[in-house]
Motif scaffolding. Structure first.
Motif, PDB file in Angstrom:
ATOM      1  N   SER B 123      -1.666  36.392 103.085  1.00  0.00           N
ATOM      2  CA  SER B 123      -2.182  36.613 101.730  1.00  0.00           C
ATOM      3  C   SER B 123      -2.225  35.256 101.022  1.00  0.00           C
ATOM      4  CB  SER B 123      -1.260  37.558 100.971  1.00  0.00           C
ATOM      5  OG  SER B 123      -0.008  36.929 100.765  1.00  0.00           O
ATOM      6  N   GLU B 124      -2.942  35.219  99.889  1.00  0.00           N
ATOM      7  CA  GLU B 124      -2.988  33.956  99.146  1.00  0.00           C
ATOM      8  C   GLU B 124      -1.580  33.531  98.729  1.00  0.00           C
ATOM      9  OE1 GLU B 124      -5.748  33.606  95.866  1.00  0.00           O
ATOM     10  OE2 GLU B 124      -4.559  31.957  95.033  1.00  0.00           O
ATOM     11  N   GLU B 125      -0.770  34.513  98.334  1.00  0.00           N
ATOM     12  CA  GLU B 125       0.597  34.197  97.925  1.00  0.00           C
ATOM     13  C   GLU B 125       1.391  33.594  99.092  1.00  0.00           C
ATOM     14  OE1 GLU B 125       2.720  37.536  96.337  1.00  0.00           O
ATOM     15  OE2 GLU B 125       4.411  36.310  95.709  1.00  0.00           O
ATOM     16  N   GLU B 126       1.187  34.173 100.283  1.00  0.00           N
ATOM     17  CA  GLU B 126       1.893  33.634 101.452  1.00  0.00           C
ATOM     18  C   GLU B 126       1.458  32.208 101.742  1.00  0.00           C
ATOM     19  OE1 GLU B 126       2.974  37.669 104.017  1.00  0.00           O
ATOM     20  OE2 GLU B 126       0.935  36.900 104.105  1.00  0.00           O
ATOM     21  N   VAL B 127       0.178  31.923 101.588  1.00  0.00           N
ATOM     22  CA  VAL B 127      -0.317  30.556 101.816  1.00  0.00           C
ATOM     23  C   VAL B 127       0.320  29.613 100.799  1.00  0.00           C
ATOM     24  CG1 VAL B 127      -2.340  29.041 101.758  1.00  0.00           C
ATOM     25  CG2 VAL B 127      -2.513  31.301 102.825  1.00  0.00           C
ATOM     26  N   ARG B 128       0.347  30.040  99.534  1.00  0.00           N
ATOM     27  CA  ARG B 128       0.903  29.160  98.495  1.00  0.00           C
ATOM     28  C   ARG B 128       2.393  28.907  98.715  1.00  0.00           C
ATOM     29  NH1 ARG B 128      -2.498  27.764  94.282  1.00  0.00           N
ATOM     30  NH2 ARG B 128      -4.439  28.961  94.238  1.00  0.00           N
ATOM     31  N   PHE B 129       3.146  29.951  99.082  1.00  0.00           N
ATOM     32  CA  PHE B 129       4.570  29.736  99.337  1.00  0.00           C
ATOM     33  C   PHE B 129       4.775  28.869 100.579  1.00  0.00           C
ATOM     34  CE2 PHE B 129       5.753  32.976  96.211  1.00  0.00           C
ATOM     35  CZ  PHE B 129       6.892  32.373  95.691  1.00  0.00           C
ATOM     36  N   TRP B 130       3.990  29.106 101.622  1.00  0.00           N
ATOM     37  CA  TRP B 130       4.139  28.319 102.849  1.00  0.00           C
ATOM     38  C   TRP B 130       3.889  26.837 102.576  1.00  0.00           C
ATOM     39  CZ3 TRP B 130       5.850  29.844 107.676  1.00  0.00           C
ATOM     40  CH2 TRP B 130       5.768  28.876 108.668  1.00  0.00           C
ATOM     41  N   LEU B 131       2.919  26.548 101.725  1.00  0.00           N
ATOM     42  CA  LEU B 131       2.555  25.153 101.448  1.00  0.00           C
ATOM     43  C   LEU B 131       3.306  24.564 100.253  1.00  0.00           C
ATOM     44  CD1 LEU B 131      -1.322  25.266 102.059  1.00  0.00           C
ATOM     45  CD2 LEU B 131       0.460  24.463 103.617  1.00  0.00           C
ATOM     46  N   ALA B 132       4.356  25.275  99.778  1.00  0.00           N
ATOM     47  CA  ALA B 132       5.094  24.778  98.600  1.00  0.00           C
ATOM     48  C   ALA B 132       5.759  23.430  98.870  1.00  0.00           C
ATOM     49  CB  ALA B 132       6.136  25.800  98.160  1.00  0.00           C
ATOM     50  N   GLY B 133       5.996  23.127 100.138  1.00  0.00           N
ATOM     51  CA  GLY B 133       6.619  21.846 100.472  1.00  0.00           C
ATOM     52  C   GLY B 133       5.610  20.747 100.751  1.00  0.00           C
ATOM     53  N   ASN B 134       4.341  20.990 100.458  1.00  0.00           N
ATOM     54  CA  ASN B 134       3.299  19.977 100.621  1.00  0.00           C
ATOM     55  C   ASN B 134       2.710  19.674  99.253  1.00  0.00           C
ATOM     56  OD1 ASN B 134       3.294  21.622 103.335  1.00  0.00           O
ATOM     57  ND2 ASN B 134       2.422  19.626 103.801  1.00  0.00           N
ATOM     58  N   LEU B 135       2.980  18.481  98.760  1.00  0.00           N
ATOM     59  CA  LEU B 135       2.501  18.130  97.420  1.00  0.00           C
ATOM     60  C   LEU B 135       1.137  17.439  97.511  1.00  0.00           C
ATOM     61  CD1 LEU B 135       5.756  16.779  95.738  1.00  0.00           C
ATOM     62  CD2 LEU B 135       4.878  19.118  95.857  1.00  0.00           C
ATOM     63  N   CYS B 136       0.256  17.787  96.570  1.00  0.00           N
ATOM     64  CA  CYS B 136      -1.049  17.123  96.458  1.00  0.00           C
ATOM     65  C   CYS B 136      -1.228  16.718  95.000  1.00  0.00           C
ATOM     66  CB  CYS B 136      -2.169  18.060  96.883  1.00  0.00           C
ATOM     67  SG  CYS B 136      -3.794  17.303  96.624  1.00  0.00           S
ATOM     68  N   ARG B 137      -1.486  15.450  94.776  1.00  0.00           N
ATOM     69  CA  ARG B 137      -1.648  14.971  93.402  1.00  0.00           C
ATOM     70  C   ARG B 137      -3.123  14.918  92.993  1.00  0.00           C
ATOM     71  NH1 ARG B 137       3.053  16.124  91.237  1.00  0.00           N
ATOM     72  NH2 ARG B 137       2.191  17.824  92.432  1.00  0.00           N
ATOM     73  N   CYS B 138      -4.026  15.338  93.890  1.00  0.00           N
ATOM     74  CA  CYS B 138      -5.445  15.198  93.561  1.00  0.00           C
ATOM     75  C   CYS B 138      -6.174  16.520  93.353  1.00  0.00           C
ATOM     76  CB  CYS B 138      -6.183  14.448  94.670  1.00  0.00           C
ATOM     77  SG  CYS B 138      -5.514  12.827  95.063  1.00  0.00           S
ATOM     78  N   THR B 139      -6.022  17.447  94.303  1.00  0.00           N
ATOM     79  CA  THR B 139      -6.965  18.568  94.349  1.00  0.00           C
ATOM     80  C   THR B 139      -6.628  19.722  93.414  1.00  0.00           C
ATOM     81  OG1 THR B 139      -5.733  19.730  96.061  1.00  0.00           O
ATOM     82  CG2 THR B 139      -7.388  18.157  96.802  1.00  0.00           C
ATOM     83  N   GLY B 140      -5.395  19.819  92.977  1.00  0.00           N
ATOM     84  CA  GLY B 140      -5.011  21.002  92.214  1.00  0.00           C
ATOM     85  C   GLY B 140      -4.794  22.221  93.098  1.00  0.00           C
ATOM     86  N   TYR B 141      -4.774  22.002  94.404  1.00  0.00           N
ATOM     87  CA  TYR B 141      -4.406  23.014  95.421  1.00  0.00           C
ATOM     88  C   TYR B 141      -5.427  24.125  95.668  1.00  0.00           C
ATOM     89  CZ  TYR B 141       0.150  20.800  94.889  1.00  0.00           C
ATOM     90  OH  TYR B 141       1.156  19.880  94.818  1.00  0.00           O
ATOM     91  N   ASP B 142      -6.228  24.501  94.686  1.00  0.00           N
ATOM     92  CA  ASP B 142      -7.100  25.670  94.860  1.00  0.00           C
ATOM     93  C   ASP B 142      -8.008  25.538  96.079  1.00  0.00           C
ATOM     94  OD1 ASP B 142      -6.162  27.340  92.990  1.00  0.00           O
ATOM     95  OD2 ASP B 142      -7.674  26.910  91.463  1.00  0.00           O
ATOM     96  N   LYS B 143      -8.619  24.368  96.221  1.00  0.00           N
ATOM     97  CA  LYS B 143      -9.554  24.189  97.337  1.00  0.00           C
ATOM     98  C   LYS B 143      -8.823  24.215  98.682  1.00  0.00           C
ATOM     99  CE  LYS B 143     -13.150  21.777  94.860  1.00  0.00           C
ATOM    100  NZ  LYS B 143     -14.009  20.584  94.810  1.00  0.00           N
TER     101      LYS B 143
END
Ligand SMILES: Cc1cc2nc3c(=O)[nH]c(=O)nc-3n(C[C@H](O)[C@H](O)[C@H](O)COP(=O)(O)OP(=O)(O)OC[C@H]3O[C@@H](n4cnc5c(N)ncnc54)[C@H](O)[C@@H]3O)c2cc1C
Ligand code: FES
Ligand code: FES
Lengths: 290, 158
Positions: B123-143
């Protein structure tokens, strides 16, 4: 700069020998998610590192015939999450361990490291205290067993004696009508340090609590076993009066610090709030565990 | 200083290298091994730019000693494309413009691949939690999240 030596013994006896021989310059390496950060920041410069992950007992996760578990001190959070029955029997302990850091950190971080690091905010510790877990340690003078709540003595300090290595956690068999839960409060939704953490382990019979243990984290120099909160719950049907008394006992046990994550007043209040919420989850799970 | 000789497997190939006992796996990858796809954002486990797999388990290479690789299997971003063929996640990241400066990208890709291997239908929530340890300072994560979700869908359809 003194040279660092890395040792990865295959047996516990070798590890204990090497660790004791190297004295205060030596550090045990489990997942390294605390140790390597401390080394990188320059806070720690060990002369010898003893990696315990090649010792099978250290990473094993075993369920005994009585249903009790023995979890190697260096087993990672991800290994526990992937175990087929651990999370069903100890959902609270598992959710506490799986709150540690990111998925990457989970791939390495262990409950033994969390406990030995001695942080008052270590997430797995209140849940293991509530579970009534016993740790086995081995040192130059042999093996001994300690209750989890007797391990931390002050921030960053434990009751392990020089040369002692934490080997495993023993979790008791699960009675019918019994389960556990862990909740923490953090300012963010992920990747932060607990402002308060509460672990509750309950047994209910016909809706009445017959046994309870409460572990409380991040609100005192060490994680606490809150016996007054447990006593308030035992014999009750988790009615408002009992929960209010248990929540007050948690708040009364707090001796927190004031920092950017939470003030003393906030932590003290939240300790009580979280006790109620965690007890409700544990009770719901216990009702399903027939 | 005496260097340690390490024998390991990286992206399926047997490899040997020399390192200091205090070097991290990230130091070894970016140094003697010349695999500079893994990035160093923080060296404290917070950003995920150094993500690799160790025996198929996602970890931060900055929180692993290089000497620990002895006898184990390491997977890095360099092993993701098969020759000229990009992995579907890499292709989708390009199509969706799920990167800007690119510093976080190899870590995002390695972490996302580990997720899809474990859970092909997150699910989208699972993707967001899985990637919580990957920081991105550019994209805002949505893409990034969208690219992972769409790749998962494409891969399930195949
Ligand atoms: C990005 C990030 C996020 C984090 N988030 C959290 C969080 O949310 N909650 C939380 O509680 N912690 C968090 N941590 C801290 C850390 O991940 C945990 O404390 C973890 O459980 C440590 O386990 P480890 O196996 O990596 O320990 P290690 O780093 O290997 O060891 C920690 C300490 O314990 C000693 N030690 C380890 N095992 C033994 C043993 N068997 N016997 C004797 N001594 C031993 C080591 O010598 C060292 O001093 C985070 C860390 C990072 C990098
Ligand atoms: S460089 Fe490893 S997590 Fe940031
Ligand atoms: S693209 Fe720049 S940090 Fe993610």
């Amino acid at each position: 700069m003194t040279e660092l030596r890395y040792l990865a013994p295959n047996t516990l006896d070798e590890a204990v020998g090497a660790f004791a021989a190297a004295g205060s310059a030596a550090r045990i390496l489990a997942g390294g998610t605390d140790l390597l950060v401390q080394m990188r920041s320059g806070a720690l410069k060990p002369g010898v590192i003893v990696d315990i992950k090649k010792i099978p007992e250290m990473t094993a996760i075993e369920q005994g015939a009585d249903g009790g578990f023995r979890v190697g001190a260096a087993a990672s959070g991800m290994a526990l999450a992937e175990h087929r029955s651990f999370g069903k029997v100890w959902p609270g302990v598992l959710e506490a361990i799986n709150l540690i850091g990111s998925k990457q950190v989970q791939g390495r971080a262990s409950a033994g490291g969390n406990l030995c690091n001695g942080s008052p905010a270590g997430d797995s510790v209140p849940a293991l205290v509530a579970a009534g877990a016993i740790v086995t340690v081995q040192g130059p003078n042999g093996r001994r067993e300690i209750k989890v709540e007797d391990v931390p003595t002050a921030p960053g300090r434990t009751s392990l004696k020089p040369g002692e290595i934490m080997v495993s956690f023993t979790l008791p068999p699960r009675a019918a009508g019994s389960s556990d839960a862990y909740l923490r409060m953090i300012p963010r939704t992920e990747m932060d340090i607990a402002v308060v953490g509460v672990g509750v382990n309950l047994t209910l019979k016909d809706g009445v609590v017959t046994a309870a243990r409460v572990g409380l984290g991040a609100v005192a120099p060490t994680v606490l076993l809150v016996q007054d909160a447990a006593r308030a719950l035992i014999g009750s049907k988790l009615d408002d009066a009992a929960l209010a008394k248990a929540a007050a006992a948690c708040s009364a046990a707090c001796r927190p610090i004031d920092d950017k994550r939470g003030t003393i007043a906030y932590r003290t209040k939240v300790a009580g709030v979280l006790l109620r919420r965690t007890a409700a989850i544990a009770a719901q799970r216990a009702a399903q565990n027939k | 200083m005496s260097k340690v000789h390490v024998t390991t497997t990286i992206n399926g190939e047997p490899m040997e290298f020399l390192c200091e006992p205090s070097d991290t796996m990230l130091d070894a990858l970016r140094g003697p091994l010349g695999l500079t796809g893994s990035k160093e954002g923080c060296s404290s486990g917070d950003c995920g730019a150094c993500s690799i797999t160790l025996d198929d388990r996602l970890i931060c290479s900055c929180l692993m000693l290089a000497v620990e690789a002895e006898g184990h299997r390491i997977g890095t971003i360099e092993g993701m494309a098969k020759g000229e063929h990009l992995h579907p996640l890499q292709q989708k990241f390009l199509e969706e413009a799920a990167l800007q400066c690119g510093i976080c990208t190899s870590g995002m890709l390695v972490a996302s691949e580990a997720l899809l291997k474990k859970n092909p239908d997150p699910s989208e929530e699972e993707v967001r939690f899985w990637l919580a340890g990957n920081l991105c300072r550019c994209t805002g994560y949505d893409k990034i999240v969208r690219a992972v979700m769409e790749t998962a869908q494409d891969m399930r359809a195949q």
